[in-house]
Enzyme design. Sequence first.
Site, PDB file in Angstrom:
ATOM      1  N   ASN A 134       0.823  -1.209   0.000  1.00  0.00           N
ATOM      2  CA  ASN A 134       0.000   0.000   0.000  1.00  0.00           C
ATOM      3  C   ASN A 134       0.858   1.261   0.000  1.00  0.00           C
ATOM      4  O   ASN A 134       0.673   2.170  -0.809  1.00  0.00           O
ATOM      5  CB  ASN A 134      -0.924   0.004   1.219  1.00  0.00           C
ATOM      6  CG  ASN A 134      -2.050  -0.995   1.112  1.00  0.00           C
ATOM      7  OD1 ASN A 134      -2.547  -1.259   0.023  1.00  0.00           O
ATOM      8  ND2 ASN A 134      -2.446  -1.561   2.230  1.00  0.00           N
ATOM      9  N   ARG A 155      -5.524  12.332  12.145  1.00  0.00           N
ATOM     10  CA  ARG A 155      -6.859  12.364  12.737  1.00  0.00           C
ATOM     11  C   ARG A 155      -7.966  12.106  11.722  1.00  0.00           C
ATOM     12  O   ARG A 155      -9.115  12.506  11.923  1.00  0.00           O
ATOM     13  CB  ARG A 155      -7.088  13.703  13.424  1.00  0.00           C
ATOM     14  CG  ARG A 155      -6.073  14.016  14.520  1.00  0.00           C
ATOM     15  CD  ARG A 155      -6.391  15.337  15.206  1.00  0.00           C
ATOM     16  NE  ARG A 155      -6.344  16.443  14.253  1.00  0.00           N
ATOM     17  CZ  ARG A 155      -6.713  17.689  14.538  1.00  0.00           C
ATOM     18  NH1 ARG A 155      -7.164  17.971  15.749  1.00  0.00           N
ATOM     19  NH2 ARG A 155      -6.635  18.632  13.635  1.00  0.00           N
ATOM     20  N   GLY A 156      -7.629  11.427  10.624  1.00  0.00           N
ATOM     21  CA  GLY A 156      -8.643  11.079   9.638  1.00  0.00           C
ATOM     22  C   GLY A 156      -9.308  12.310   9.055  1.00  0.00           C
ATOM     23  O   GLY A 156      -8.657  13.231   8.569  1.00  0.00           O
ATOM     24  N   GLY A 174      -6.676   2.384   3.610  1.00  0.00           N
ATOM     25  CA  GLY A 174      -5.347   2.705   3.100  1.00  0.00           C
ATOM     26  C   GLY A 174      -5.009   4.180   3.093  1.00  0.00           C
ATOM     27  O   GLY A 174      -3.901   4.557   2.693  1.00  0.00           O
ATOM     28  N   ALA A 175      -5.942   5.036   3.553  1.00  0.00           N
ATOM     29  CA  ALA A 175      -5.672   6.480   3.508  1.00  0.00           C
ATOM     30  C   ALA A 175      -4.488   6.849   4.384  1.00  0.00           C
ATOM     31  O   ALA A 175      -3.737   7.780   4.062  1.00  0.00           O
ATOM     32  CB  ALA A 175      -6.914   7.265   3.939  1.00  0.00           C
ATOM     33  N   ASP A 234      -1.767   5.145   4.852  1.00  0.00           N
ATOM     34  CA  ASP A 234      -0.538   4.871   4.098  1.00  0.00           C
ATOM     35  C   ASP A 234      -0.295   5.941   3.041  1.00  0.00           C
ATOM     36  O   ASP A 234       0.852   6.356   2.812  1.00  0.00           O
ATOM     37  CB  ASP A 234      -0.630   3.489   3.434  1.00  0.00           C
ATOM     38  CG  ASP A 234      -0.546   2.352   4.434  1.00  0.00           C
ATOM     39  OD1 ASP A 234       0.173   2.494   5.439  1.00  0.00           O
ATOM     40  OD2 ASP A 234      -1.192   1.314   4.212  1.00  0.00           O
ATOM     41  N   ASN A 274      -2.335  15.469   3.457  1.00  0.00           N
ATOM     42  CA  ASN A 274      -3.795  15.481   3.493  1.00  0.00           C
ATOM     43  C   ASN A 274      -4.395  15.492   2.090  1.00  0.00           C
ATOM     44  O   ASN A 274      -5.428  14.872   1.832  1.00  0.00           O
ATOM     45  CB  ASN A 274      -4.294  16.702   4.271  1.00  0.00           C
ATOM     46  CG  ASN A 274      -4.265  16.491   5.771  1.00  0.00           C
ATOM     47  OD1 ASN A 274      -4.345  15.361   6.253  1.00  0.00           O
ATOM     48  ND2 ASN A 274      -4.144  17.576   6.519  1.00  0.00           N
TER      49      ASN A 274
END
Length: 374
Positions: free
Chosen positions: A79, A249-250, A279-280, A282, A306
Site C-alpha cells: 500500500n 486524525r482522519g 489505506g488512507a 498509508d 492530506n
Amino acid sequence: MTQQTATGRAPEPSLADPCAEREPAGRRLRAGGDGPGLDVFLSGQVFMDMIFTGLPGLPPPGTEIVTDGLGSAPGGVANIAVAMSRLGLRVGLAAPFGDDMFGAYLWRTLAEQEGVDLALSRRVRGWSTPVTVSMAYDSDRAMVTFVKPAPSPLDDLGGPPPAARACFVDVDRPVPPWAAAMRARGSLVFGDLGWDQTGAWPAEVLDRLAHVDVFLPNAAEAMAYTRAGTPAEAAEALAGRVPVVVVKRGGDGAIAIDSRTGERAEVGALPVEALDPTGAGDVFAAGFVFGTLAGLPLAERLRFANLCAGLSVRHRSGSLGSPCWGEIAAFGESAELPEEVLAEYAFVIPFIPDAAGDSVVRAEPTLRGRHQPY
C-alpha cells in the site's frame, strides 16, 4: 466495449504504467542532484487483497450473496510502496512472494506497473501468498485473512541494505538492524505502527522511537500508547521521544510537532466526500515522506499529505487508489473547492510535471459494476 482475446489464448492483463508522470516528478524532486539510488527503502509482507463491494450485508450461514463489485490489488506493505512510487519516489521493497498465481500477479504489478524496485525481494518455492478478503457493506466491512508464517524473518535482507535517502519501518516490532545501519549512514527513518489487537499498548513500543526520526501514528494509537486524553496531548508526549511526530486524525486532518526546529502545525483534511478510507493512512504517510524529502515546511508537508489522502478516499480500489500527479493536477483545475481553499495548496504547483495533463489515467484493479467510479 469488452476486449476479446483470441480463441485458445489466455488473456493478458494490462500492466501499462498508470502514472507516466512519476519519473519527471521524481526528477523535479531531485533537482539538486541524483543522490543515492533509492529515495525510500522498506521491507514487509505483501498481501493479495480481494475486496467485495456493493453487499447488502454479510451472508447468513448456508446462504450466498451475488454482487457485481470485486476488486483485487496488492496490499500490506505494498500500500505505502505504491503510494510513494506514484509520487515519483524511487522505492525499494524487500518482501517474500509466493510461487503461486497470486505471487506472480503481485510481483508483476509492483515491478512492471508501479515501478517498485524488487531487487531485494524473493520468490519462495512452495510458500503460499497471503490473501485478505474484505467484504464491504454499508459503512462497515468484515475481513478474512489467510497467511502462513514467512519462510524467513521479514527483516532478513540477506546482505547490507541499499543506499537510500530514507527508510520506513513498523515500530510495533523491534526496529530492524538494517534500519539502524541506514540511519548511521544518514538516512531518515520514518516509523508507523498497527493497531494493538491485545489492547495492552506496551510502553516498550515507544522506547523504539529512539531509533526513529519521524513517527506517524493515528490519533487512537497515539492516545492509547501515551495514555493521553486528546490527540494534541498525545502529540506533545510523543514529541519528547522523537524529532518529528505527526498524529493523523482522519477526517479531522493532522497535527505535527518538529522538536528540532520548534515548528508546530495543525491542518484540516481535504474537504472531499469519502467513498472508502481504506489505506488512507498509508497514502498520507507517502505524501509526508515526499514533502519531507522535498524540504517543505512542516505545515506544507501536512497539507500535501492530506491532499494525497483526500484524493485516495474518493476511490474504492485499495493500493491502486493512490493518486498520481495527473489526478493531483486535475483536481486543482476542477473547481471542486473554492479558490481560497485551493490557494493553500499553491506550493504544490512547482512539483507537478508537464506530463501531468488534464486526462487522468487510473490503474485498473479488477473492479466492475454499478458501484463505480473507482
